[in-house]
Enzyme design. Structure first.
Site, short mmCIF file in Angstrom:
data_model
loop_
_atom_site.label_atom_id
_atom_site.label_comp_id
_atom_site.label_asym_id
_atom_site.label_seq_id
_atom_site.Cartn_x
_atom_site.Cartn_y
_atom_site.Cartn_z
N ASP A 1 13.88 32.04 1.58
CA ASP A 1 12.44 32.00 1.41
C ASP A 1 11.86 33.18 2.19
O ASP A 1 12.54 33.83 2.98
CB ASP A 1 11.85 30.66 1.86
CG ASP A 1 10.50 30.40 1.20
OD1 ASP A 1 9.93 31.35 0.63
OD2 ASP A 1 10.00 29.26 1.26
C1 BGC Z 1 7.13 29.95 -0.36
C2 BGC Z 1 8.02 29.92 -1.59
C3 BGC Z 1 7.69 31.06 -2.51
C4 BGC Z 1 7.83 32.35 -1.74
C5 BGC Z 1 7.61 33.59 -2.56
C6 BGC Z 1 7.08 31.31 0.28
O1 BGC Z 1 6.12 31.39 1.26
O2 BGC Z 1 7.58 28.99 0.56
O3 BGC Z 1 7.89 28.68 -2.24
O4 BGC Z 1 8.52 31.03 -3.65
O5 BGC Z 1 6.91 32.34 -0.67
O6 BGC Z 1 6.29 33.79 -2.90
#
Ligand code: BGC
Length: 712
Positions: free
Chosen positions: A265
């Site tokens: 993530d």
């Molecule tokens: C979130 C994810 C997301 C990623 C990319 C993160 O802050 O937890 O769910 O896919 O950002 O945007």
């Protein structure tokens, strides 16, 4: 022609390509910076140092708009990578396409309320196809986190608290998306257990609970062929997931045989330093790779340190190669080597008439009628109707969290939809409640009050400590309801809210989530009875914030209260313990009578099947849809088990007076669970199968599981 460009099995192509790659090129494949563009990133792209990129507005992208996708920039970046880099490996472009792309469907929690896997598959197919036509090859969805924490803003992004419902919808979403683009099951794992519902907080959970509840939806997504899995921000019992070798490498990759990509993530690997388990960025990179996180989203620590870590022997080359293989395999699976450039077509991307029709169908199916004194459905001949509350003329705010490419201007607001229907019989008061709203409520035959949460109050990093309505709304509603005229409350939102007082004062209440592009027309369809409300709650609505957690899978405890009476009773001195609205709850404009379940046999051998059926009669005056829910209660097991566990469900469409039968065929594996030694088991002995209309169902039939070959 290079061997990896020939029509060979994918793993042969991967191996052929890997054999040609230098260490810096390999590391480049594991690097995923955000928002690459052909200007500043030309050199890195040409050097093969950017394997993937995501287009996002930042670390908290869920509620922050960006400038939208530039298909031209994506194409230019891809041309540099394919035509100017030594090996011509295409870049994998990702974006969060969560519940629609240009056409926006209800938030996932709302979609779950439709209890319809086929619907989810169809709309993820549309979302994937719209995104692909803008150059996106990969989405970071579906979110399959199980959570019983409505304070946690991210429940909006998931399919609710039941692993069975969420798992089946996850499979449908993966199938729908992956007709066009790659999907991601996220966030692996336990993220929904964030302490206090505070996003990113620590998680304490044992592996048995993980296996019996939280890992099941990921397993379903893996079984459906999901191409990637995203690691979660939380730690579990002290080990951050981005360093969790046990769960990522041993369970997901080895035990389940997952051969796709584990993506970090956002900055999750670099943040091992913030967790206080890595001394510095280099140490974080080492731990991330050893744990089995293949692709470094946004932190840059793999690019900066993996070469030296391999050189110094701190990261074995074969583990690095395994990560690179996975990224390349995904690119081959998506067909990127053969067809790397965005496919522009003359067709509009959306919303089109067809995608709007689907969005309307989904929004209607998501809405849950939770109270009705008979005022609904409204007649479109109604003499006068007053529409009030903060969402009257909103488009954008009804799209929900995680909408990067949908546009508020595409949304017919409730005001537009109701005006179409009622013309000058409609009055409205905009924005905040006011005294004018009171005057108009008094003057109108009926008032519809649009309440609830703005999307920016749900989703990532948007937790709340109080599940009540946003400030001022309840007071205003009470004032209007005190005027002696009927008031219908429509509650938008991204989570179960505390609706106790709303239910007490309003004539009817509809939980409408954030419905998406067709918000206004879908709401009018349901309120005026052009379509029957059929949504059922995919998450328990607690009686108050203090009642959290409360979910369908609460387990049997010592000092058990009589299961057949009320397992919830008596836990608090100052309140009833039962939920305000149970899991699975939802009304219709007609009424139904459920007959108890009947089993085809009283004994079933291991590996065999039993049929359980339940009759339902439409006892009202209108045609309607009823959801028959089938639950399991296992009275004796090796570990404590849920008092009720959803197994399956079935819709029945019934005319007035008609009786239908829901028939469920269940194999004995459905009665299994992970025992004390963390292995899957199905026990001999009695199980109770319960059918009904929600998680307060108690009509049960008992079936005994016996050794194979035993007489029936
Ligand atoms: C979130 C994810 C997301 C990623 C990319 C993160 O802050 O937890 O769910 O896919 O950002 O945007």
């Amino acid at each position: 022609m290079k061997k990896w460009m020939r029509a060979l099995p994918i793993d042969e192509r991967v191996d052929a390509l890997l054999a040609e790659m230098t260490l810096p090129e390999k590391v480049g494949q594991l690097n995923q910076p955000a928002n690459v563009s052909p200007g500043p990133d030309r050199d890195a792209l040409a050097a093969g140092r950017i394997g993937s990129s995501l287009y996002a507005s930042g670390a908290l992208g869920g509620n922050v708009r960006d400038e939208g996708l530039s298909i031209r920039a994506i194409e230019q970046c891809q041309r540099i990578a394919v035509e100017e880099s030594r090996l011509g490996i295409p870049v994998l472009f990702g974006r969060d396409v969560i519940h629609g792309h240009r056409t926006v469907f209800p938030i996932p929690l709302g979609l779950a309320a439709a209890w319809d896997a086929e619907l989810v598959e169809r709309l993820c197919d549309v979302a994937g196809s719209e995104a692909l036509r803008e150059g996106v090859a990969w989405t970071f969805a579906p979110m399959v986190d199980i959570s019983e924490e409505p304070r946690w803003g991210r429940v909006a992004e998931g399919f609710g608290e039941s692993p069975a419902l969420s798992g089946r919808l996850a499979m449908a979403a993966v199938t729908g998306f992956q007709r066009h683009i790659g999907a991601t099951a996220k966030h692996f794992v336990g993220y929904g257990l964030a302490a206090g519902g505070r996003d990113y907080e620590s998680v304490q959970v044992g592996e048995n609970t993980l296996r019996n509840l939280h890992l099941r939806t990921f397993k379903a997504a893996v079984d459906a062929g999901v191409l990637s899995v995203m690691a979660s921000f939380n730690d579990i019992d002290g080990t951050p997931m981005h360093a969790n070798r046990r769960l990522i490498r041993e369970v997901l990759k080895q035990e389940w045989g997952f051969d796709g990509v584990v993506v970090a993530d956002w900055s999750g690997i670099g943040q091992l330093v913030d967790h206080g388990v890595a001394a510095d960025a280099r140490d974080a990179a080492r731990q991330g790779l050893l744990a089995g996180v293949d692709l470094d989203m946004a932190s840059g620590v793999y690019l900066a340190h993996l070469e030296s870590l391999v050189g110094d022997g701190e990261v074995p080359l074969d583990l690095l190669d395994d990560a690179v293989r996975r990224v390349l395999r995904m690119k081959f699976r998506l067909g990127l080597f053969d067809d790397p450039y965005p496919r522009t077509t003359a067709d509009p991307i959306g919303p089109t008439a067809a995608t709007r029709a689907l969005a309307r169908e989904a929004a209607v199916a998501s809405m849950v009628l939770v109270a009705n004194d008979g005022i609904l459905p409204l007649s479109d001949q109604v003499e006068s109707l007053h529409l009030t509350g903060p969402f009257v003329d909103e488009g954008e705010a009804l799209l929900g969290t995680w909408v990067l490419d949908g546009r508020g201007a595409d949304v017919p607001s409730p005001l537009v939809a109701f005006t179409d229907l009622l013309g000058d019989r409609l009055t409205h008061t905009d924005g905040r409640f006011s005294d004018l709203a009171a005057h108009r409520t008094r003057a109108a035959a009926v008032t519809v009050a649009l309440l609830g949460e703005h999307p920016s109050r749900s989703g990532e990093a948007n937790s709340v400590a109080d599940l009540g309505l946003p400030a001022g709304q309840l007071e205003a509603l009470k004032q209007l309801c005190g005027l002696g005229k009927p008031v219908v409350a429509v509650v938008f939102g991204g989570r179960p809210l505390d609706l106790a007082e709303v239910l007490r004062v309003a004539s009817a209440v509809i939980v409408a989530w954030h419905p998406g592009t067709e918000a206004g027309p879908a709401l009018a369809d349901v309120l005026f009875g052009r379509r029957e409300p059929s949504g059922r709650l995919p998450m328990t609505f607690p009686r108050s914030t203090g009642h959290v957690p409360s979910s369908v899978h609460a387990r049997a405890t010592s000092r058990v209260l009589d299961f057949t009476r009320d397992a919830w009773d008596g836990r608090y001195l100052d309140a009833l313990t039962q939920p305000q609205l149970p899991f699975g709850y939802g009304l219709s404009y007609t009424t139904f009578r459920h007959g108890g379940p009947v089993a085809s046999a009283s004994e079933v051998p291991f590996g065999g099947q039993v049929e359980v059926s339940a009759q339902v009669t439409n006892t009202g005056q209108r045609a309607g849809r009823e959801l028959v829910q089938l639950y399991l209660h296992d009275p004796v097991a090796e570990v404590t088990r849920p008092k009720l566990e959803l197994l399956d469900w079935q819709w029945l469409d019934l005319a007035p007076g008609e009786t239908g039968t829901a028939v469920f065929t269940i194999g004995t594996d459905a009665f299994g669970y992970f025992g004390r030694d963390l292995t899957w088991r199905v026990d001999q002995g009695l199980v109770r199968l319960i059918t009904g209309r929600d998680a307060t169902a108690s009509a049960a039939v008992e079936v005994r599981i016996v050794a194979a070959g035993a007489d029936e």
